[in-house]
Design a protein around this motif. Structure first.
Motif, PDB file in Angstrom:
ATOM      1  N   GLU A   5     101.504 -26.769  24.903  1.00 15.49           N
ATOM      2  CA  GLU A   5     102.604 -26.968  25.851  1.00 15.49           C
ATOM      3  C   GLU A   5     103.946 -26.964  25.122  1.00 15.49           C
ATOM      4  N   LEU A   6     103.977 -27.554  23.939  1.00 15.68           N
ATOM      5  CA  LEU A   6     105.224 -27.582  23.181  1.00 15.68           C
ATOM      6  C   LEU A   6     105.666 -26.164  22.874  1.00 15.68           C
ATOM      7  N   GLY A   7     104.692 -25.334  22.544  1.00 13.87           N
ATOM      8  CA  GLY A   7     105.004 -23.939  22.247  1.00 13.87           C
ATOM      9  C   GLY A   7     105.516 -23.216  23.484  1.00 13.87           C
ATOM     10  N   ARG A   8     104.975 -23.578  24.643  1.00 10.07           N
ATOM     11  CA  ARG A   8     105.389 -22.913  25.878  1.00 10.07           C
ATOM     12  C   ARG A   8     106.847 -23.242  26.199  1.00 10.07           C
ATOM     13  N   PHE A   9     107.263 -24.502  26.035  1.00 10.70           N
ATOM     14  CA  PHE A   9     108.653 -24.862  26.304  1.00 10.70           C
ATOM     15  C   PHE A   9     109.578 -24.371  25.196  1.00 10.70           C
ATOM     16  N   GLY A  10     109.222 -24.627  23.974  1.00 10.72           N
ATOM     17  CA  GLY A  10     110.088 -24.292  22.851  1.00 10.72           C
ATOM     18  C   GLY A  10     110.951 -25.484  22.476  1.00 10.72           C
ATOM     19  N   THR A  11     111.235 -25.576  21.181  1.00  7.57           N
ATOM     20  CA  THR A  11     111.960 -26.744  20.670  1.00  7.57           C
ATOM     21  C   THR A  11     113.360 -26.870  21.259  1.00  7.57           C
ATOM     22  N   ALA A  12     114.075 -25.734  21.325  1.00  7.78           N
ATOM     23  CA  ALA A  12     115.491 -25.797  21.706  1.00  7.78           C
ATOM     24  C   ALA A  12     115.654 -26.407  23.090  1.00  7.78           C
ATOM     25  N   THR A  13     114.889 -25.916  24.045  1.00 14.47           N
ATOM     26  CA  THR A  13     115.077 -26.416  25.409  1.00 14.47           C
ATOM     27  C   THR A  13     114.608 -27.861  25.528  1.00 14.47           C
ATOM     28  N   LEU A  14     113.618 -28.246  24.749  1.00 17.02           N
ATOM     29  CA  LEU A  14     113.171 -29.643  24.803  1.00 17.02           C
ATOM     30  C   LEU A  14     114.268 -30.569  24.307  1.00 17.02           C
ATOM     31  N   ILE A  15     114.983 -30.110  23.275  1.00 12.94           N
ATOM     32  CA  ILE A  15     116.074 -30.939  22.756  1.00 12.94           C
ATOM     33  C   ILE A  15     117.188 -31.049  23.800  1.00 12.94           C
ATOM     34  N   THR A  16     117.569 -29.913  24.402  1.00 13.75           N
ATOM     35  CA  THR A  16     118.625 -29.968  25.425  1.00 13.75           C
ATOM     36  C   THR A  16     118.193 -30.843  26.590  1.00 13.75           C
ATOM     37  N   ARG A  17     116.965 -30.668  27.023  1.00 15.08           N
ATOM     38  CA  ARG A  17     116.509 -31.440  28.180  1.00 15.08           C
ATOM     39  C   ARG A  17     116.495 -32.921  27.878  1.00 15.08           C
ATOM     40  N   GLY A  18     116.084 -33.275  26.679  1.00 15.10           N
ATOM     41  CA  GLY A  18     115.991 -34.693  26.328  1.00 15.10           C
ATOM     42  C   GLY A  18     117.337 -35.343  26.085  1.00 15.10           C
ATOM     43  N   THR A  19     118.379 -34.553  25.869  1.00 16.75           N
ATOM     44  CA  THR A  19     119.691 -35.143  25.589  1.00 16.75           C
ATOM     45  C   THR A  19     120.692 -34.794  26.681  1.00 16.75           C
ATOM     46  N   ASN A  20     121.153 -33.529  26.687  1.00 13.92           N
ATOM     47  CA  ASN A  20     122.200 -33.104  27.609  1.00 13.92           C
ATOM     48  C   ASN A  20     121.795 -33.264  29.072  1.00 13.92           C
ATOM     49  N   ASP A  21     120.595 -32.851  29.413  1.00 17.83           N
ATOM     50  CA  ASP A  21     120.172 -32.921  30.814  1.00 17.83           C
ATOM     51  C   ASP A  21     120.080 -34.363  31.295  1.00 17.83           C
ATOM     52  N   VAL A  22     119.553 -35.229  30.426  1.00 22.42           N
ATOM     53  CA  VAL A  22     119.479 -36.638  30.795  1.00 22.42           C
ATOM     54  C   VAL A  22     120.885 -37.184  31.001  1.00 22.42           C
ATOM     55  N   GLN A  23     121.787 -36.755  30.138  1.00 16.47           N
ATOM     56  CA  GLN A  23     123.187 -37.176  30.228  1.00 16.47           C
ATOM     57  C   GLN A  23     123.797 -36.819  31.585  1.00 16.47           C
ATOM     58  N   GLN A  24     123.508 -35.609  32.061  1.00 17.85           N
ATOM     59  CA  GLN A  24     124.051 -35.171  33.350  1.00 17.85           C
ATOM     60  C   GLN A  24     123.543 -36.048  34.481  1.00 17.85           C
ATOM     61  N   CYS A  64     119.344 -30.266  36.263  1.00 17.66           N
ATOM     62  CA  CYS A  64     118.914 -31.018  35.082  1.00 17.66           C
ATOM     63  C   CYS A  64     117.662 -31.828  35.393  1.00 17.66           C
ATOM     64  N   ALA A  65     117.663 -32.467  36.567  1.00 17.19           N
ATOM     65  CA  ALA A  65     116.509 -33.294  36.931  1.00 17.19           C
ATOM     66  C   ALA A  65     115.262 -32.431  37.027  1.00 17.19           C
ATOM     67  N   GLU A  66     115.419 -31.238  37.568  1.00 19.13           N
ATOM     68  CA  GLU A  66     114.262 -30.350  37.676  1.00 19.13           C
ATOM     69  C   GLU A  66     113.739 -29.984  36.300  1.00 19.13           C
ATOM     70  N   ARG A  67     114.689 -29.735  35.402  1.00 20.40           N
ATOM     71  CA  ARG A  67     114.272 -29.366  34.049  1.00 20.40           C
ATOM     72  C   ARG A  67     113.578 -30.534  33.345  1.00 20.40           C
ATOM     73  N   ILE A  68     114.076 -31.754  33.606  1.00 19.90           N
ATOM     74  CA  ILE A  68     113.426 -32.923  32.992  1.00 19.90           C
ATOM     75  C   ILE A  68     112.052 -33.132  33.625  1.00 19.90           C
ATOM     76  N   ALA A  69     112.028 -33.073  34.968  1.00 16.89           N
ATOM     77  CA  ALA A  69     110.777 -33.328  35.681  1.00 16.89           C
ATOM     78  C   ALA A  69     109.710 -32.298  35.313  1.00 16.89           C
ATOM     79  N   ASP A  70     110.176 -31.101  35.036  1.00 18.51           N
ATOM     80  CA  ASP A  70     109.283 -30.031  34.616  1.00 18.51           C
ATOM     81  C   ASP A  70     108.465 -30.461  33.390  1.00 18.51           C
ATOM     82  N   VAL A  71     109.159 -31.070  32.444  1.00 12.68           N
ATOM     83  CA  VAL A  71     108.480 -31.542  31.228  1.00 12.68           C
ATOM     84  C   VAL A  71     107.651 -32.784  31.543  1.00 12.68           C
ATOM     85  N   MET A  72     108.261 -33.714  32.288  1.00 11.30           N
ATOM     86  CA  MET A  72     107.566 -34.967  32.603  1.00 11.30           C
ATOM     87  C   MET A  72     106.280 -34.694  33.380  1.00 11.30           C
TER      88      MET A  72
END
Ligand code: UTP
Ligand code: MG
Length: 578
Positions: free
Chosen positions: A106-125, A305-313
């Protein structure tokens, strides 16, 4: 809606704080609404009749109301901010735990970059929206409705101004928000894009320099950067338009109130105090509408942003496994592959095909094969980094999928082909294996891993710093530290994936001698290219293109196995010359 459920879920522990915000907002808004009418009374009943006592007493009331308003507003913002920050923190924590639980797949499917953005910037929004909501959710509707009621009470004859100006502002701002929505989604994607390019370039900076690829890479970065800038500029343009338009509506409304109200005052239909109060109410209403729309404006971006976070969650690890131990933790470490077939997702054909063999405790199994044969893939199945599509990997007869993550990691010690160290010190890295290890344990492990000398030569010894990824030690030193880290953990199964490749032949030999004693009755599986490394193994498994083409000792294979003989010959000639 994704956003609502995400926020509600994380807001649950802060009900009391949120209630406090609501109550404080309520008091503060009512106080604000009360002020213009008091002001009107002063003008109409006090100033026009020269009643100084009335002016004083009403003035004091105004002052009190004002102080209450300020105090409650400060309190509301304080609790609002605390709540929003706490919700953001919890969201990041849960996000981190989720990412931690996901498998390599699953980590490979998302990719590191988007996981970092989602965990920081998206949560911030999302956190920003929560903050805005807490600040305006109560006050805006009350201000609007209360403002309208109060304004009408002052003078019903001017009410049409409210009915015209409020919808006008609403429609204009609403239209601009409608334009903004799609841009925000693009923006989030492009932040991902720039993160991914930047990350790759920083990680690969040495390669980029070595191949003089800087111009190409700068161009790639420039493009991502331009893309992000272009959306941001579009968003900016809309904002540029928004403020003057809002101001224009406000000023036109003011002018209209003064014009029409002035005539009514002239005609004796309206008192001057009512006119000022009406004007203040109208401005309060328009401000509230504006704030409301701003809040609404943040929603689309936060929804994305919430969709992107929820996608991972919402992603379940494909290798959930039991959370509580259901099987005894293996105590021997007998590793068995039973008809294992494994392929990477999206690949056409499996990388490993029907693999079966057993590695007994107290023995060493070597895996050889040409590059790309599938050795690393095979090894990675044992600590369950991936799950096979068919067949089973068992430790002491228990499928690894029935063991918990903790059980697997306590039984299996993997020294991976790409050794990785974490920022900290040598000691902190070695204690990854076992936190309770004493300094003596660490030195003992280093002695076996042939790393004692170089750690001793370090200024601070065990406490010498290690950079992220272990970039401040040499490749061979990193390998040895990773071997020592595995030894500190004292697992039942040792896996060395090409872990001796960066060592010279003499060090390699010394290490294997020491290792033989240290691993004792544990199971050892070694992947190696060098024949001298594996020659003494109890069992050699020859892998070619994902299938086992031979199994036996060196003596058995060198005569009977074509693939093995070719590997041996290709190396002997080199070593004989050397
Ligand atoms: P391996 O990584 O298992 O090969 O990849 P290996 O035997 O260990 O090779 P060396 O000796 O370290 O170089 C086997 C095949 O699996 C595919 C690759 O195409 C490779 O041919 N593979 C590997 C993937 O598709 N995805 C991966 O993440 C890794
Ligand atoms: Mg490999």
């Amino acid at each position: 809606m994704v956003l609502v459920s995400l926020v509600l879920k994380h807001a649950a522990p802060y009900k009391a704080w949120i209630a406090a915000v609501f109550v404080l907002q309520l008091i503060s808004t009512i106080a604000s609404l009360y002020l213009p009418s008091l002001n009107a009374q002063i003008i109409d009943k006090g100033v026009s009749t020269g009643d100084t006592d009335f002016i004083w007493s009403t003035g004091m009331t105004m002052l009190t109301v004002c102080l209450v308003q300020v105090a409650t507003a400060i309190g509301a913002i304080y609790f609002g901010a605390r709540t929003a920050m706490a919700i953001g923190r919890d969201m990041r924590r849960d996000f981190y735990r989720k990412v931690d639980s996901l498998s390599a797949l699953e980590l490979g499917r998302f990719g590191t970059a988007t996981l970092i953005t989602r965990g920081t910037n998206d949560v911030q929004q999302v956190q920003m929206l929560v903050l805005m909501t807490l600040n305006f959710m109560v006050s805006t509707p009350i201000m609007c409705i209360g403002g309208i009621i109060m304004a009408l009470r002052e003078d019903a004859g001017l009410s049409w101004l409210v009915w015209v100006s409020v919808p006008t502002l609403f429609i204009i701002v609403g239209f601009l928000v409608y334009l903004l929505m799609p841009l925000f989604r693009q923006m989030q994607d492009r932040i991902d894009g720039i993160n991914s390019v930047l990350r790759e370039q920083i990680v690969g900076i040495r390669v980029v320099r070595a191949f003089v690829r800087e111009p190409f890479e700068s161009e790639r970065y420039r493009t991502s950067n331009e893309n992000l800038t272009r959306v941001s500029v579009k968003v900016g343009n809309i904002f540029v338009l928004m403020f003057p338009v809002i101001m224009m509506v406000l000023h036109l409304a003011t002018a209209a109130v003064l014009w029409f109200g002035g005539h009514r005052v002239d005609a004796g239909d309206m008192q001057i105090g009512s006119l000022t109060a009406f004007l203040q109410y109208l401005l309060q209403i328009l401000m509230a509408v504006m704030m409301g729309v701003f809040m609404v404006m943040m929603i689309p971006r936060a929804v994305v942003c919430a969709e992107r976070i929820a996608d991972v969650m919402g992603t379940e690890s494909s290798q959930a496994g039991p959370s509580e131990p259901t099987e005894e933790t293996p105590t021997h470490g007998r590793v068995e592959f039973r008809n294992v077939t494994f392929g990477y997702p999206g690949a056409e054909r499996p990388v490993l095909d029907n693999i079966s063999f057993t590695a007994e405790p107290g023995t060493t199994t070597a895996i050889v094969g040409s590059t790309g044969a599938g050795k690393t893939s095979l090894i990675n199945l044992i600590p369950r980094l991936y799950d096979p599509q068919a067949g089973e990997v068992l430790i002491d007869g228990v499928p690894v999928s029935r063991l918990t993550r903790d059980q697997v990691s306590s039984v299996v010690g993997l020294v991976s082909q790409k050794p990785y160290l974490f920022s900290g010190t040598i000691a902190s890295n070695l204690r990854f294996g076992r936190a309770s290890a004493t300094d003596d344990d660490l030195w003992q492990a280093l002695r076996i891993a042939q790393g004692e000398d170089f750690v001793k030569s370090k200024e601070k010894g065990l406490d010498d710093p290690i950079a992220q990824g272990g970039t401040n030690v040499s490749g061979g030193q990193r390998q040895r530290l990773c071997i020592a880290r595995a030894l500190v953990a004292t697992p039942r199964v040792y896996l060395f994936d090409d872990s001796f490749s960066a060592l010279d032949v003499a060090t390699d030999a010394r290490l294997r001698d020491a290792l033989g004693e240290a691993t004792g009755d544990a199971t050892v599986i070694i992947v190696a290219q060098r024949i001298s490394t594996i020659i003494g193994a109890d069992q050699i498994v020859v892998v070619d293109d994902g299938v086992i083409v031979g199994r036996g000792t060196h003596e058995e294979l060198v005569d009977g196995n074509e693939t093995y003989r070719q590997i041996v010959e290709s190396q002997l000639s080199v070593e004989e010359v050397a």
